[in-house]
Write an enzyme that holds these catalytic residues in place. Structure first.
Site, PDB file in Angstrom:
ATOM      1  N   LEU A 116       1.128  -1.138  -0.076  1.00  0.00           N
ATOM      2  CA  LEU A 116      -0.103  -0.146  -0.120  1.00  0.00           C
ATOM      3  C   LEU A 116       0.776   1.305  -0.077  1.00  0.00           C
ATOM      4  CD1 LEU A 116      -2.715  -1.150   2.709  1.00  0.00           C
ATOM      5  CD2 LEU A 116      -2.451  -1.698   0.098  1.00  0.00           C
ATOM      6  N   ALA A 117       0.821   1.896  -1.201  1.00  0.00           N
ATOM      7  CA  ALA A 117       1.741   3.209  -1.200  1.00  0.00           C
ATOM      8  C   ALA A 117       1.088   4.312  -1.937  1.00  0.00           C
ATOM      9  CB  ALA A 117       2.913   2.599  -2.001  1.00  0.00           C
ATOM     10  N   ARG A 138       2.754  16.025   5.008  1.00  0.00           N
ATOM     11  CA  ARG A 138       3.528  16.125   6.198  1.00  0.00           C
ATOM     12  C   ARG A 138       4.841  16.188   6.097  1.00  0.00           C
ATOM     13  NH1 ARG A 138       0.350  12.678  10.797  1.00  0.00           N
ATOM     14  NH2 ARG A 138      -0.184  11.478   8.861  1.00  0.00           N
ATOM     15  N   GLY A 194      -9.208   5.155   3.134  1.00  0.00           N
ATOM     16  CA  GLY A 194      -8.607   3.867   3.924  1.00  0.00           C
ATOM     17  C   GLY A 194      -8.071   2.953   3.287  1.00  0.00           C
ATOM     18  N   ARG A 214      54.803  20.153 -30.084  1.00  0.00           N
ATOM     19  CA  ARG A 214      54.741  21.530 -29.607  1.00  0.00           C
ATOM     20  C   ARG A 214      55.715  22.374 -30.489  1.00  0.00           C
ATOM     21  NH1 ARG A 214      58.226  19.170 -24.501  1.00  0.00           N
ATOM     22  NH2 ARG A 214      60.328  19.297 -25.470  1.00  0.00           N
TER      23      ARG A 214
END
Length: 467
Positions: A14-15, A21, A83, A445
């Site tokens: 159940l998620a 909050r 619920g 170089r």
């Protein structure tokens, strides 16, 4: 939704709670305990208990939860929160697909349920041929929790704290919110639930009343792990869960022979595995499914995530993400291994070095102030200070290949894609744009030009600009 098979074992998580909050934009169950979303703790405990067939009840705002479960997981959406019983009703198709079996129903925000408790409760559930088996715990302070009222072997009621008289409030066995159900009984009981209460909600705990009236067996398994009842409704509760989880991980590490100098600022994932004689300094953070071998030293400020570290490795104030490190390697201080970096045994990575998506051969040294990206480097190479791989041309990432025993001079730029053969050298300050054969020296170089007295004339012109 898609049920996978009839009968057998399944889990219903159940998620559908939100994060109001928590003051979070994401669903509450995705708030993390030791960097791991609470619902992922639940997912993994079910898997540990042998329950891979899972259904998750989410809210319309909880779509991101899907990404934390493997393909094939079933989902149901609870459009309005009425619920726990109503949440289970939304998964009726999943339950029908598992008729004849047993289903575990549990909350997605109670991360400390464990595989042993789940399995032991199932054993009791089947042995007693119960319609419902409630997972419970004995706690010192049961205030706020539903009390378990027993009648001999049977559970006759689950009474919420607000509805309990003094005698029931004296009971210390409480409901954890986790249940085993016979699927066929649960489907029938759901059709008998009412919502004639102050909240107008359907409560899953009312299935106990349904079972009692029908003369069905309701049993309770009291877990030795009293933390299974703990959840989090706000940030203070989440902090408490993190503190408990940290302590439990530390206990496991100490029992396994890991040396903790101090736990100040030390955070270790519950999924990490660390072998004996490894020392963790204060302020180390280990995330995800990291594995660390024996005899390692991980110093303060290091962060390791989802990586495999061999034995006798030193990580000195450095970060490693989704990479592998061979035995005896030394890393840091202040270096970073970005994802898909692979260091062979004996590699030395010094200070202020970044490795990205590269393989580094055995006993190669990248001592300091260098960037090696998208490269395959052989064994026993030496990188001087300030080497950089120019691996991105603005459109594509290109790779460099460097053979064994190569020597890369200080401040060399390797413009990918280029390859250097075994034993190749580059002169300091070179920008390499073409392949270098084995045992060759590449010098790229400008030739040095010295102009006598130039600086004196330059300084004079600044003092007397009219000249």
């Amino acid at each position: 939704m898609n049920g996978q098979q009839s009968g057998g074992l399944s889990a219903l998580i159940l998620a559908a709670g939100n994060g109001k909050r928590m003051r979070s934009k994401k669903p509450k169950v995705l708030c993390e305990v030791l960097f791991k979303p609470m619902i992922c703790w639940i997912r993994d405990w079910c898997l540990q208990a042998g329950i891979s067939d899972q259904c998750v009840v989410i809210s319309p705002e909880g779509e991101e939860i899907r990404g934390h479960f493997p393909q094939g997981t079933a989902f149901a959406v609870q459009q309005e929160r009425r619920g726990t019983g109503h949440a289970v009703m939304q998964a009726l198709d999943f339950l029908k697909a598992h008729a004849g079996g047993d289903v575990l129903v549990l909350n997605g925000d109670a991360p400390f349920i464990d595989g042993e408790t789940i399995q032991n409760a199932l054993t009791l559930h089947r042995r007693e041929q119960a319609a419902i088996t409630v997972v419970t715990a004995e706690v010192e302070d049961p205030t706020g929790y539903g009390r378990i009222v027993r009648s001999r072997k049977n559970v006759s009621a689950i009474v919420e704290h607000a509805d309990a008289d003094d005698a029931i409030r004296a009971i210390h066995e409480i409901n954890s919110g986790t249940f085993w159900f016979k699927v066929d009984f649960l489907m029938d009981a759901l059709s008998r639930l009412g919502c004639d209460n102050a909240q107008g909600e359907y409560y899953l705990t009312d299935t106990v009343k349904v079972a009692t009236r029908a003369g069905a067996r309701v049993r309770a398994y009291c877990s030795e792990n009293c933390d299974i009842v703990l959840g989090a409704n706000d940030r203070r509760g989440l902090l408490k869960l993190n503190e408990i989880a940290r302590r439990r991980v530390f206990d496991r590490l100490l029992d396994a022979g890991v040396n903790l100098l101090s736990t100040d600022g030390l955070i270790v994932s519950p999924d990490a595995r660390i072998e004996p004689d490894t020392t963790l300094y204060p302020g180390v953070i280990i995330k995800g499914k990291t594995m660390i071998g024996s005899g390692c030293t991980i110093t303060s400020g290091s962060v390791i995530e989802d990586s495999i570290i061999g034995s006798s490795v030193t990580v000195n104030c450095s970060q490693i993400t989704r990479s592998t490190v061979g035995d005896g390697a030394r890393i840091g201080p202040f270096s970073q291994l970005r994802p898909d970096s692979h260091l062979a045994p004996g590699v030395k990575i010094g200070d202020f070095v970044e490795i990205k998506n590269s393989t580094i051969g055995e006993k190669t040294s990248v001592a300091h102030l260098s960037y090696i990206g998208d490269s395959d480097v052989g064994a026993r190479c030496n990188f001087g200070c300030g080497v950089a791989v120019a691996n991105y041309d603005g459109l594509h990432k290109n790779r460099c290949v460097i053979g064994n025993d190569a020597f890369i001079g200080c401040n060399t730029n390797l413009v990918a894609p280029v390859s250097l053969g075994d034993g190749a050298y580059t002169a300091a300050g070179s920008t390499i744009t073409e392949d270098v054969p084995g045992d060759a020296l590449a010098i790229a170089r400008a030739r040095q030009v010295v102009k006598p007295d130039w600086s004196a004339r330059f300084r004079g012109s600044r003092i007397n600009p009219e000249k």
